[in-house]
Design a protein around this motif. Sequence first.
Motif, short mmCIF file in Angstrom:
data_model
loop_
_atom_site.label_atom_id
_atom_site.label_comp_id
_atom_site.label_asym_id
_atom_site.label_seq_id
_atom_site.Cartn_x
_atom_site.Cartn_y
_atom_site.Cartn_z
N PRO B 112 5.50 32.00 12.68
CA PRO B 112 5.25 32.74 11.41
C PRO B 112 3.96 33.84 11.51
N GLY B 113 3.64 35.20 10.24
CA GLY B 113 3.55 35.89 10.30
C GLY B 113 1.93 36.53 11.88
N ALA B 114 1.13 35.29 11.22
CA ALA B 114 -0.22 34.63 11.74
C ALA B 114 -0.27 34.22 13.11
N ASP B 115 0.48 33.58 13.36
CA ASP B 115 0.68 33.54 15.51
C ASP B 115 0.93 34.86 15.26
N CYS B 116 2.30 35.83 15.04
CA CYS B 116 2.48 36.85 15.73
C CYS B 116 1.11 37.76 15.88
N PHE B 117 0.57 37.97 14.64
CA PHE B 117 -0.71 38.74 14.48
C PHE B 117 -1.66 38.24 15.56
N GLN B 118 -2.38 36.83 15.86
CA GLN B 118 -2.55 36.97 17.06
C GLN B 118 -2.14 36.99 18.81
N LEU B 119 -0.73 36.97 18.63
CA LEU B 119 -0.15 37.07 19.99
C LEU B 119 -0.26 39.12 20.44
N LEU B 120 -0.05 39.55 19.41
CA LEU B 120 -0.96 40.88 19.08
C LEU B 120 -2.24 41.29 19.52
N ARG B 121 -2.99 40.34 18.81
CA ARG B 121 -4.15 41.06 19.30
C ARG B 121 -4.29 40.16 20.67
N GLU B 122 -4.03 39.22 21.60
CA GLU B 122 -4.55 39.14 23.72
C GLU B 122 -3.77 40.54 23.93
N ILE B 123 -2.54 40.74 23.43
CA ILE B 123 -1.37 42.38 23.66
C ILE B 123 -2.53 43.25 23.87
N TYR B 124 -2.90 43.25 22.23
CA TYR B 124 -3.75 44.70 22.29
C TYR B 124 -4.95 44.40 23.45
N GLN B 125 -6.02 43.99 23.24
CA GLN B 125 -6.72 42.69 23.53
C GLN B 125 -7.25 43.13 22.18
N ILE B 126 -7.84 42.80 20.97
CA ILE B 126 -7.93 43.11 19.89
C ILE B 126 -9.56 42.53 19.55
N ILE B 166 1.63 45.45 9.49
CA ILE B 166 0.36 45.12 9.40
C ILE B 166 0.37 44.59 11.56
N ALA B 167 1.45 44.35 11.37
CA ALA B 167 1.83 44.16 13.09
C ALA B 167 1.25 45.44 14.10
N ALA B 168 1.77 46.31 13.26
CA ALA B 168 1.94 47.89 13.99
C ALA B 168 0.53 48.72 13.73
N LEU B 169 -0.39 47.94 12.57
CA LEU B 169 -1.49 49.01 12.58
C LEU B 169 -3.09 48.04 12.73
N LEU B 170 -2.62 46.76 12.80
CA LEU B 170 -3.37 45.84 13.24
C LEU B 170 -4.72 46.28 14.60
N HIS B 171 -3.90 46.83 15.45
CA HIS B 171 -4.76 48.06 16.08
C HIS B 171 -5.53 48.83 16.08
N SER B 172 -5.19 49.65 15.32
CA SER B 172 -5.71 50.86 14.23
C SER B 172 -5.37 52.01 15.38
N PRO B 173 -4.21 52.05 15.20
CA PRO B 173 -3.42 53.17 16.22
C PRO B 173 -3.74 54.53 15.50
N ARG B 174 -4.32 55.33 16.42
CA ARG B 174 -4.22 56.47 16.03
C ARG B 174 -3.01 57.52 16.09
N VAL B 175 -1.85 57.20 16.16
CA VAL B 175 0.07 57.62 16.04
C VAL B 175 0.31 57.20 16.40
N VAL B 176 0.79 57.13 14.85
CA VAL B 176 1.38 55.93 14.09
C VAL B 176 3.30 56.65 13.95
N TYR B 177 3.91 56.85 14.33
CA TYR B 177 5.68 56.61 14.18
C TYR B 177 6.00 55.86 13.55
N LEU B 178 6.86 56.57 11.84
CA LEU B 178 7.61 55.20 11.46
C LEU B 178 9.20 56.22 10.89
N ASP B 179 10.01 55.29 11.08
CA ASP B 179 11.49 55.13 11.34
C ASP B 179 11.84 55.05 10.22
N GLU B 180 12.54 55.32 9.15
CA GLU B 180 12.51 54.72 8.30
C GLU B 180 12.18 53.71 7.39
#
Lengths: 243, 331
Positions: B112-126, B166-180
């Motif tokens: 589920p999205g919530a688990d994906c985001f938790q995983l990303l929190r660990e990956i990006y150490q947010i 949401i997944a792409a912006l959780l870690h507040s990136p300073r550069v964002v690439y949006l491909d279509e």
Amino acid sequence: MFVNLAVQLVVLWALWTAVFAESGKELVGEWDLTGILSYGVMVFLTGRVVRGGDLQMAVASEIYDGSLSRYLLYPLNYGVTKYAQQLGNVFPNILQSIVMAACILPFMGSSSSVDLHVTGLLMCMPSLILAHLLFYIMGLLPQLVAFWADNVWSLSVLMRFITMLLGGATIPLSLFPEWSQGALAILPFRYLFEFPTLVILGKVSVNDWLTGLLTCAVWCVVMSLLVIPVWRRGNLRYTGVGI
Amino acid sequence: MIKVQNLRKVFRVHKKPPGLSASLKSLFRRDWIEKVAVEGADFTVEEGEIVGLIGANGAGKTTLVKMLSGIIHPSAGEARVLGYNPWEKHDAFRRQISLIMGQKAQLWWDLPGADCFQLLREIYQIPQQQFDHQLNRLTQLLNVGEELNIQIRRLSLGERMKMELIAALLHSPRVVYLDEPTIGLDITTQKAVRDFLLSYRKEESPAMILTSHYMEDIERLCERIIIIREGELIYDGSLRKVIEQYAPYKRLTLHLQNQTLDESSKEIFSKMGEKVQIQSDQVSIQVPRKNVTEVAAELLRKFKIHDLSIDEPEISDTIEILMGGKDLRQE
């Protein structure tokens, strides 16, 4: 899995009783019938742990379909991430192997050639951990060829076959011809399946166990040193699918 | 924030004619062709800027974005993103960028999205507090609070894309690439995504590069565009300027006063401009930019006109002309 093991047992029993009956000897090599059957069961069970969470073609598939891209974007090491995934998947295999060993081994009978003991089980753990790591690193190599080749499935299968054969997953390596023993001792394959199995069966002295662990660790380092440049070169060729 | 100098990417592609004999032949001897995906790209993108990267399929947009995000290596040239060389893949660099690919799901489908985001929190150490705040804010902005606990594979395309954002912006990136990012989405979801990106830009001021085939995305989000054709950057400038500078015509639309148009009238319109469209009492003509005043005066003289309007052409038309072959570098 239970069916697999049952089939394996029947085949082993049929094969080895025929071999022993034909030879008319009590021992083949250094193994009696119960001992060789125990080896067959244990190598099947330890093999499941060593291969546990097997990546199979996961890495090659990610290279082919471009899923690798997301891992390249994350601030993490791809190899370590994949190993963590593999570790996460190995636990069901460990549980199944323990349950099956507990079900089968009490009925195997006594053997003069094997000595199942708690010490062997404890000594086996580091052997299994290193074997699991070595199997993972060795499995990466043919998959990374996917950076260059359009299909690595056959290469991966060939590697798997060689690994199983030379690793002692079919028969103990001591039954291989005398001339091959030197090479088999040096190559990394025996540390994947035969070595942890022999440790459990109490057929490895403490000195040989320590030497085996050290050799396995050295092979892990050597294989990593091979994988890293291949990964780096492959990355230069990666297109992430499409233009 | 993004500085690109003479960036070039050439792909070496295996070419095989159809048929069994060609397949067998290719086992021993292969024919290779070199495909230039990006040729000498030069540009910069500043903080808070959204730059639209426009081009036909295969023009090299995605390749450029992949190079700037560090996924693929260039054949030549340099790029600095946040002071880093992207393809060296420093963790500090990767913690500050994000890539959203509309055509490729990046989340884990079985979770589920919530688990994906938790995983990303660990990956990006947010930090937990920052994570909770950001997740709460993004889910509210995109209105997907109720979908957070549903497996990604069971969400609709629009909901999935919102989760990807949401997944792409959780870690507040300073550069964002949006491909279509809006590809395949319905009009309502497209608008929601665009509104979200605008509000995100307002609050966080990241540098953004957007590729899209939907002109509405470009018009609503980008003040500056880069047009890429067959790997070459042929225009880099403001979106409005591209029309003023490069659209060779304007469109005159007249509403006639109770007047029946005969063949001679139609002939007059045809002489004054191109693409004449007549619908009952309304006539529309495409007139060369330099002749607009003269043509409008003549029409007013010759016909009884209820209303006359002079419009710039559609941005999409102009860009289509540019992508199709007009060479801006010589102008």
